[in-house]
Design a protein around this motif. Structure first.
Motif, PDB file in Angstrom:
ATOM      1  N   GLY A 278     -17.371 -27.523  -1.146  1.00 28.23           N
ATOM      2  CA  GLY A 278     -16.026 -27.000  -0.892  1.00 28.23           C
ATOM      3  C   GLY A 278     -15.627 -25.944  -1.903  1.00 28.23           C
ATOM      4  N   TRP A 279     -15.965 -26.158  -3.162  1.00 28.81           N
ATOM      5  CA  TRP A 279     -15.648 -25.194  -4.212  1.00 28.81           C
ATOM      6  C   TRP A 279     -16.394 -23.878  -3.988  1.00 28.81           C
ATOM      7  N   VAL A 280     -17.668 -23.964  -3.677  1.00 27.04           N
ATOM      8  CA  VAL A 280     -18.467 -22.756  -3.436  1.00 27.04           C
ATOM      9  C   VAL A 280     -17.928 -22.011  -2.214  1.00 27.04           C
ATOM     10  N   HIS A 281     -17.465 -22.756  -1.226  1.00 22.66           N
ATOM     11  CA  HIS A 281     -16.826 -22.163  -0.054  1.00 22.66           C
ATOM     12  C   HIS A 281     -15.632 -21.314  -0.489  1.00 22.66           C
ATOM     13  N   TYR A 282     -14.769 -21.869  -1.336  1.00 25.59           N
ATOM     14  CA  TYR A 282     -13.617 -21.120  -1.848  1.00 25.59           C
ATOM     15  C   TYR A 282     -14.063 -19.879  -2.615  1.00 25.59           C
ATOM     16  N   LEU A 283     -15.044 -20.039  -3.481  1.00 30.11           N
ATOM     17  CA  LEU A 283     -15.514 -18.898  -4.274  1.00 30.11           C
ATOM     18  C   LEU A 283     -16.010 -17.762  -3.393  1.00 30.11           C
ATOM     19  N   ALA A 284     -16.787 -18.098  -2.384  1.00 28.61           N
ATOM     20  CA  ALA A 284     -17.353 -17.075  -1.489  1.00 28.61           C
ATOM     21  C   ALA A 284     -16.256 -16.362  -0.708  1.00 28.61           C
ATOM     22  N   TYR A 285     -15.371 -17.120  -0.117  1.00 30.40           N
ATOM     23  CA  TYR A 285     -14.374 -16.508   0.758  1.00 30.40           C
ATOM     24  C   TYR A 285     -13.272 -15.789   0.003  1.00 30.40           C
ATOM     25  N   ASP A 286     -12.848 -16.299  -1.130  1.00 33.57           N
ATOM     26  CA  ASP A 286     -11.821 -15.581  -1.887  1.00 33.57           C
ATOM     27  C   ASP A 286     -12.351 -14.234  -2.368  1.00 33.57           C
TER      28      ASP A 286
ATOM     29  N   MET B 246      -7.693   0.885  -0.346  1.00 27.60           N
ATOM     30  CA  MET B 246      -8.257   2.155  -0.836  1.00 27.60           C
ATOM     31  C   MET B 246      -8.565   3.105   0.313  1.00 27.60           C
ATOM     32  N   GLU B 247      -9.004   2.589   1.453  1.00 25.72           N
ATOM     33  CA  GLU B 247      -9.255   3.464   2.597  1.00 25.72           C
ATOM     34  C   GLU B 247      -7.971   4.074   3.136  1.00 25.72           C
ATOM     35  N   ARG B 248      -6.865   3.369   2.985  1.00 27.34           N
ATOM     36  CA  ARG B 248      -5.561   3.888   3.397  1.00 27.34           C
ATOM     37  C   ARG B 248      -4.990   4.837   2.353  1.00 27.34           C
ATOM     38  N   LYS B 249      -5.714   5.008   1.248  1.00 28.37           N
ATOM     39  CA  LYS B 249      -5.300   5.889   0.159  1.00 28.37           C
ATOM     40  C   LYS B 249      -3.993   5.439  -0.498  1.00 28.37           C
ATOM     41  N   LEU B 250      -3.762   4.120  -0.489  1.00 27.62           N
ATOM     42  CA  LEU B 250      -2.618   3.583  -1.205  1.00 27.62           C
ATOM     43  C   LEU B 250      -2.970   3.500  -2.685  1.00 27.62           C
ATOM     44  N   SER B 251      -1.967   3.435  -3.514  1.00 24.63           N
ATOM     45  CA  SER B 251      -2.196   3.339  -4.950  1.00 24.63           C
ATOM     46  C   SER B 251      -2.979   2.068  -5.282  1.00 24.63           C
ATOM     47  N   ARG B 252      -3.946   2.227  -6.177  1.00 27.02           N
ATOM     48  CA  ARG B 252      -4.707   1.063  -6.638  1.00 27.02           C
ATOM     49  C   ARG B 252      -3.828   0.091  -7.414  1.00 27.02           C
ATOM     50  N   LEU B 253      -2.666   0.544  -7.848  1.00 23.50           N
ATOM     51  CA  LEU B 253      -1.750  -0.332  -8.575  1.00 23.50           C
ATOM     52  C   LEU B 253      -1.276  -1.494  -7.702  1.00 23.50           C
ATOM     53  N   PHE B 254      -1.289  -1.310  -6.383  1.00 25.79           N
ATOM     54  CA  PHE B 254      -0.927  -2.413  -5.493  1.00 25.79           C
ATOM     55  C   PHE B 254      -1.893  -3.580  -5.644  1.00 25.79           C
ATOM     56  N   LEU B 255      -3.113  -3.289  -6.069  1.00 24.95           N
ATOM     57  CA  LEU B 255      -4.112  -4.347  -6.215  1.00 24.95           C
ATOM     58  C   LEU B 255      -3.879  -5.203  -7.461  1.00 24.95           C
ATOM     59  N   VAL B 256      -3.046  -4.708  -8.384  1.00 26.07           N
ATOM     60  CA  VAL B 256      -2.797  -5.456  -9.621  1.00 26.07           C
ATOM     61  C   VAL B 256      -2.222  -6.845  -9.329  1.00 26.07           C
ATOM     62  N   PRO B 257      -1.210  -6.995  -8.480  1.00 29.83           N
ATOM     63  CA  PRO B 257      -0.774  -8.365  -8.159  1.00 29.83           C
ATOM     64  C   PRO B 257      -1.617  -9.024  -7.071  1.00 29.83           C
ATOM     65  N   ILE B 258      -2.164  -8.225  -6.161  1.00 33.20           N
ATOM     66  CA  ILE B 258      -2.871  -8.791  -5.014  1.00 33.20           C
ATOM     67  C   ILE B 258      -4.167  -9.481  -5.414  1.00 33.20           C
ATOM     68  N   LEU B 259      -4.973  -8.840  -6.255  1.00 32.08           N
ATOM     69  CA  LEU B 259      -6.279  -9.426  -6.577  1.00 32.08           C
ATOM     70  C   LEU B 259      -6.189 -10.721  -7.390  1.00 32.08           C
ATOM     71  N   PRO B 260      -5.329 -10.807  -8.410  1.00 34.98           N
ATOM     72  CA  PRO B 260      -5.223 -12.112  -9.084  1.00 34.98           C
ATOM     73  C   PRO B 260      -4.729 -13.218  -8.145  1.00 34.98           C
ATOM     74  N   LEU B 261      -3.794 -12.862  -7.259  1.00 33.50           N
ATOM     75  CA  LEU B 261      -3.321 -13.868  -6.304  1.00 33.50           C
ATOM     76  C   LEU B 261      -4.435 -14.275  -5.345  1.00 33.50           C
ATOM     77  N   THR B 262      -5.263 -13.328  -4.944  1.00 29.20           N
ATOM     78  CA  THR B 262      -6.386 -13.650  -4.064  1.00 29.20           C
ATOM     79  C   THR B 262      -7.409 -14.501  -4.805  1.00 29.20           C
ATOM     80  N   PHE B 263      -7.668 -14.178  -6.055  1.00 27.95           N
ATOM     81  CA  PHE B 263      -8.608 -14.936  -6.869  1.00 27.95           C
ATOM     82  C   PHE B 263      -8.142 -16.385  -7.037  1.00 27.95           C
ATOM     83  N   LEU B 264      -6.871 -16.571  -7.311  1.00 26.90           N
ATOM     84  CA  LEU B 264      -6.350 -17.908  -7.589  1.00 26.90           C
ATOM     85  C   LEU B 264      -5.890 -18.658  -6.345  1.00 26.90           C
TER      86      LEU B 264
END
Length: 142
Positions: free
Chosen positions: A83-91, A103-121
């Motif tokens: 189950g843990w490995v499942h979470y690691l792979a999919y997150d 990035m393909e939409r050419k939005l600022s990479r700064l939007f990823l600052v809150p998004i990626l930690p939330l996706t990781f956790l």
């Protein structure tokens, strides 16, 4: 080999993927973002998950019919590791996916600052935030 020893290896593998994702974003290297973080490492983790499920699922108590069955299922070390490995792979996969979308939409990479930690956790929260951003077109140059 124990579930604990494989658990100790799985985290650093996933972390390497998140570092590749960050490097791919910061240095604008789609190969790192899309192929290493978005494909190679999730495939490696998915293969490990598949092996764990094929070996240990059939002998595990519990199931998915009720919350009590799910709790029983994940009290067993090998199944909890799966189950843990499942979470690691999919997150990680979702983190790379939303990064590519932004990035393909050419939005600022700064939007990823809150998004990626939330996706990781908390994977679905980061995904929801990214899709909300993309649907509302906040920061869209067009």
């Amino acid at each position: 080999m124990t579930p604990d020893s494989l658990f100790a290896v799985s985290g650093p593998i996933a972390l390497a993927g998140w570092l590749a994702l960050a490097a791919g974003i910061v240095f604008d290297r789609p190969f790192l973002r899309d192929r290493v973080a978005g494909l190679l490492i999730p495939l490696l983790l998915s293969a490990a998950y598949t092996v764990l499920i094929l070996i240990f699922w059939w002998t595990a108590d519990g199931g998915f019919g009720s919350l009590a069955e799910v709790q029983t299922l994940f009290t067993q070390g090998w199944v909890a590791l799966a189950g843990w490995v499942h979470y690691l792979a999919y997150d990680l996969f979702i983190g790379a996916f939303v990064s590519r979308q932004i990035m393909e939409r050419k939005l600022s990479r700064l939007f990823l600052v809150p998004i990626l930690p939330l996706t990781f956790l908390f994977g679905p929260i980061g995904f929801l935030l990214a899709q909300g951003l993309l649907l509302t077109r906040i920061g869209d140059a067009s």
